[in-house]
Design a protein around this motif. Structure first.
Motif, short mmCIF file in Angstrom:
data_model
loop_
_atom_site.label_atom_id
_atom_site.label_comp_id
_atom_site.label_asym_id
_atom_site.label_seq_id
_atom_site.Cartn_x
_atom_site.Cartn_y
_atom_site.Cartn_z
N ASP A 245 0.81 -1.22 0.00
CA ASP A 245 0.00 0.00 0.00
C ASP A 245 0.84 1.27 0.00
O ASP A 245 0.32 2.37 0.18
N SER A 246 2.15 1.10 -0.20
CA SER A 246 3.02 2.27 -0.18
C SER A 246 2.83 3.12 -1.44
O SER A 246 2.75 2.59 -2.55
N ASP A 247 2.81 4.42 -1.25
CA ASP A 247 2.74 5.32 -2.41
C ASP A 247 4.01 5.22 -3.24
O ASP A 247 4.03 5.58 -4.41
N GLU A 248 5.10 4.74 -2.59
CA GLU A 248 6.39 4.64 -3.29
C GLU A 248 6.48 3.40 -4.19
O GLU A 248 7.41 3.26 -4.98
N LEU A 249 5.52 2.48 -4.05
CA LEU A 249 5.61 1.23 -4.83
C LEU A 249 5.54 1.56 -6.32
O LEU A 249 4.60 2.21 -6.79
N ASP A 250 6.56 1.06 -7.04
CA ASP A 250 6.64 1.31 -8.48
C ASP A 250 5.80 0.24 -9.18
O ASP A 250 6.29 -0.86 -9.45
N VAL A 251 4.55 0.55 -9.47
CA VAL A 251 3.66 -0.46 -10.04
C VAL A 251 2.62 0.21 -10.94
O VAL A 251 2.16 1.32 -10.66
N THR A 252 2.29 -0.49 -12.04
CA THR A 252 1.20 -0.04 -12.90
C THR A 252 0.26 -1.23 -13.11
O THR A 252 0.60 -2.37 -12.79
N ALA A 253 -0.89 -0.96 -13.70
CA ALA A 253 -1.88 -2.02 -13.90
C ALA A 253 -1.40 -3.08 -14.89
O ALA A 253 -1.94 -4.18 -14.94
N ASP A 254 -0.38 -2.75 -15.70
CA ASP A 254 0.14 -3.71 -16.67
C ASP A 254 1.21 -4.63 -16.09
O ASP A 254 1.68 -5.55 -16.75
N ASP A 255 1.63 -4.35 -14.86
CA ASP A 255 2.68 -5.16 -14.24
C ASP A 255 2.12 -6.49 -13.75
O ASP A 255 0.91 -6.71 -13.73
N ILE A 256 3.05 -7.35 -13.34
CA ILE A 256 2.68 -8.66 -12.78
C ILE A 256 3.25 -8.73 -11.37
O ILE A 256 4.46 -8.61 -11.17
N LEU A 257 2.36 -8.90 -10.40
CA LEU A 257 2.81 -9.00 -9.01
C LEU A 257 3.29 -10.42 -8.73
O LEU A 257 2.59 -11.39 -9.04
#
Ligand code: FES
Length: 581
Positions: free
Chosen positions: A430-442
Motif C-alpha cells: 500500500d506504499s505510495d512509493e511502490l513502483d507499479v502499474t496495472a500492466d505489471d505482474i505482481l
C-alpha cells in the motif's frame, strides 16, 4: 482391505472386541473395556451391536461446525434406528479464520488424529462430520489410510445475509466489500455494517469456496450420501441427511463396505470432472491429490487440464457465477449437476449406498426446471474452471482459475513487481512509493508448502492501494501459495517447485518480463538460463527447517502441491497408478 485387528489373533473381530488394549490377556482386556463403558450406563444388549464411531469436530473456535450438537443427535438417531451403537469422539477441528499461521499447516495433523483415533478405538464403521475447508479432506485422508467403512457428512452451508437490500454471503462478498473499502468507495460505518451480515448463520461459506467444493467432491467420490452436499446447515434437510448417514453407516458395517472399494480411480476421475464443472476451488486439486495419495494414486495434472477442455462450467455460483449454495440446494443439488454431466462420468463407480453413481443418478429422477445448474449446451463458461500452466517459471506446473479471471488479462506479458515474502508484501503493497502499474505482474515468493510454512491462502495478493484508488479491479498475480476458493482474479497459484526450495520463482527479480498465456497454458520467465544460473550461484536458497515439534515434522516431510502437500510418510507406500487411468 479389511483392517486386521492389531492386538488380537482373530482377524475379523467386530464391535467392542476390535483393537483390544494390550494387557497380554485379551479376555481381561475385553472384560475391563466393558466394565468401563458400563460405568457410562450401557447395557450388555447395547454393547453387542455394531459400533459406529462418529468423528465429532464441534469446537467453539469453529462456527462453520456450529450445528454439531444437532447433527450428532440426528446421526446417533439414525445409527440406533438401524440397530447400531453410536460412539462419538472428538478430533481436531480447524476453522479458516482461527488457525495460525494457516489452516493448511494443520490439515495433515487433523488427518493423523482422525486416522489414529479410528485405528485405536473399536468401531465397525465411521461417520466423519466435517465442513470447514480443511476438515473434510483431512477426514477423508485419515479414513482412507485407516481403511474401515467410512461415510462423510458435511455440516452444510450458512445462510446468506442482506446488506442494504443486497444479498451477501461469505466469503466472495467479504473480499468484494473489503476491496471497496481499500479503494475508499465505502466508509468505516458501512464496512462495519456489512461485517454483521456476511455470515448470517452457522455453517460453511455460502459460495463455491473450498468447503462447498469439498462437499460436492465428497458426493462425487461416492463418500457422502446422494443429496448430502447441498442442504444448508440449519435446515431440516440437513438433519434428515444426518439421520440417513447414521443408518447407512450401520449398513456399511454389515456389508463390510470398506473405503478402498469406493476411493477407486473412477471415483477420483468423477471428482475431477465435478471440480471442473462446478468452477470449484483450486484447493480442491491439492486435496484430491492428497486423498488419492493415501490410496496409492497420483493425480495427473496434465490430464486434468485436458479434461477441462471438454468439461464446461455448469454451476452458476459465486465466485464464478451469481448464486449461493442454498440456491444450488433448491435447484436439486448434486443430482441436477450429475444428471447434466452424466455423459462424462464413470457411472460404475461404487458409492457409500452400495449402489453405483449411475444407479443413484437414475434414482434421483428426471429433474425440474431451474436456473442455477446450466445445461451443457448453455454453460456459464465453455471450459473447465481450472487450467494447468507450465513453463520455465513452473517446471512442476501451476494453476489458474480461469472461470473467475479477467478475460483481458489471460494473454499478458508484463514487468515483474516482486515481494520476497508475505511480510514484505504487507510492508509495501500500500506504499505510495511502490513502483507499479496495472500492466505489471505482481510476484509473491515464499508462501509455498515449506515457505510460509503451510502454503497459506495469500496468493490472492491485494490490488496495490494506489491502483485500487484509480479503479483497477484486477492485475496478474503469481505465487507458490494457494488462494481461497471464494476469491477471484487473474491469479496464478501453486507454482511448483516452490521458491523456498529453490524453484525458479525464487530467482525472479523486479523488472524481469513474465509471459502468461492461458490459451497456450504457458507461464514463462523471459530471462536467459545463463542469467538464472548466475542468480542461483550468487544467492543460493536456504531451505527452511525447525528444531522441534510439529513444525519440524512438517518442514522435514511435507510434499509439494502436485502431491497434495501431504507428509511423504503418510502417502501409501506403493503407487498403484495415476488418475485418470
Ligand atoms: Fe469455514 Fe469458509 S470459513 S467454510
Amino acid at each position: 482391505m479389511s483392517r486386521r485387528n492389531q492386538s488380537d489373533d482373530q482377524p475379523e473381530a467386530t464391535g467392542l472386541k476390535k483393537g483390544l488394549t494390550s494387557y497380554g490377556d485379551n479376555g481381561f482386556s475385553l472384560f475391563l473395556r466393558k466394565a468401563f463403558i458400563k460405568g457410562a450406563g450401557y447395557s450388555d444388549s447395547a454393547l453387542t451391536r455394531p459400533v459406529v464411531g462418529i468423528a465429532n469436530t464441534g469446537s467453539a473456535y469453529n462456527p462453520c461446525h456450529g450445528n454439531m450438537p444437532q447433527l450428532l443427535e440426528a446421526v446417533k438417531r439414525g445409527i440406533m434406528l438401524a440397530g447400531g451403537l453410536p460412539l462419538d469422539f472428538p478430533t481436531i477441528s480447524i476453522h479458516e479464520s482461527f488457525s495460525y499461521p494457516t489452516s493448511m499447516y494443520l490439515r495433515n495433523l487433523m488427518s493423523m488424529d482422525t486416522e489414529e483415533m479410528i485405528r485405536a478405538q473399536p468401531m465397525d464403521a465411521i461417520v466423519l462430520i466435517g465442513g470447514c475447508d480443511k476438515t473434510v479432506p483431512a477426514q477423508l485422508m485419515g479414513a482412507a489410510s485407516a481403511g474401515i467403512p467410512a461415510i462423510e457428512l458435511v455440516t452444510g452451508s450458512m445462510l446468506t445475509g442482506s446488506h442494504r437490500s443486497e444479498r451477501v454471503g461469505a466469503c466472495t462478498d467479504c473480499r468484494r466489500y473489503w476491496g471497496k473499502y481499500r479503494a475508499q468507495e465505502i466508509d468505516d460505518q458501512e464496512i462495519a455494517d456489512v461485517n454483521n451480515q456476511l455470515v448470517a448463520s452457522v455453517g460453511t461459506c455460502s459460495v463455491m469456496g473450498t468447503a462447498s467444493t469439498m462437499a460436492c467432491l465428497s458426493e462425487a467420490l461416492g463418500m457422502s450420501l446422494p443429496g448430502g452436499a447441498s442442504p444448508p446447515a440449519v435446515t431440516a434437510d440437513r438433519m434428515r441427511i444426518a439421520e440417513l448417514t447414521g443408518a447407512q453407516a450401520v449398513q456399511m458395517a454389515h456389508d463390510k463396505l470398506t473405503i478402498d472399494k469406493i476411493l477407486t480411480p473412477d471415483a477420483f476421475e468423477n471428482a475431477m470432472r465435478v471440480l471442473l464443472a462446478i468452477g470449484g476451488s483450486t484447493n480442491g486439486i491439492v486435496h484430491l491429490a492428497a486423498i488419492a495419495g493415501r490410496v496409492g494414486l497420483d493425480i495427473d495434472l496434465q490430464a486434468l487440464d485436458r479434461m477441462g477442455k471438454d468439461t464446461p462450467v455448469l454451476l452458476d455460483l459465486k465466485p464464478s457465477g451469481q448464486h449461493y449454495m442454498e440456491d444450488f440446494h433448491k435447484a436439486g443439488g448434486m443430482a441436477t449437476l450429475l444428471r447434466e454431466l452424466k455423459p462424462l462420468l464413470k457411472l460404475d463407480a461404487l458409492t457409500v449406498t452400495g449402489r453405483t453413481l449411475g444407479e443413484e443418478i437414475e434414482r434421483a429422477g428426471p429433474g425440474f426446471a431451474q436456473t442455477v445448474v446450466k445445461s451443457a449446451a448453455d454453460p456459464i463458461y465453455p471450459q473447465g474452471g481450472i487450467a494447468v500452466l507450465q513453463g520455465n517459471l513452473a517446471p512442476g506446473g501451476a494453476i489458474i482459475k480461469q472461470s473467475s479471471a479477467d478475460a483481458g488479462l489471460m494473454e499478458h506479458e508484463g514487468r515483474a513487481v516482486v515481494f520476497e515474502d508475505a511480510a514484505d508484501l504487507a510492508l509495501r503493497i500500500d506504499s505510495d512509493e511502490l513502483d507499479v502499474t496495472a500492466d505489471d505482474i505482481l510476484v509473491l515468493k515464499n508462501i509455498g508448502p515449506k515457505g510460509a510454512p503451510g502454503m497459506p491462502e495469500a496468493g490472492y495478493i491485494p490490488i496495490p492501494r494506489k491502483l485500487a484508488i484509480q479503479g483497477v479491479k484486477d492485475i496478474v498475480r503469481i505465487s507458490d501459495g494457494r488462494m481461497s476458493g471464494t476469491a477471484f482474479g487473474t491469479i496464478v497459484l501453486h507454482v511448483t517447485p516452490e521458491s523456498a526450495i529453490g524453484g525458479p520463482l525464487a530467482y525472479v527479480q523486479n523488472g524481469d518480463r513474465i509471459r502468461l498465456s492461458v490459451s497456450r497454458r504457458e507461464i514463462s520467465l523471459l530471462v536467459s538460463e545463463q542469467e538464472l544460473a548466475l542468480r542461483r550461484e550468487r544467492t543460493p536458497v536456504v531451505v527452511p527447517s525447525a528444531e522441534r515439534g510439529y513444525k519440524k515434522l512438517f518442514l522435514d516431510t511435507v510434499t509439494q502441491a502436485d502431491k497434495g502437500v501431504d507428509f511423504d510418510f503418510l502417502r501409501a507406500p506403493q503407487t498403484k497408478g495415476t488418475v485418470p487411468r
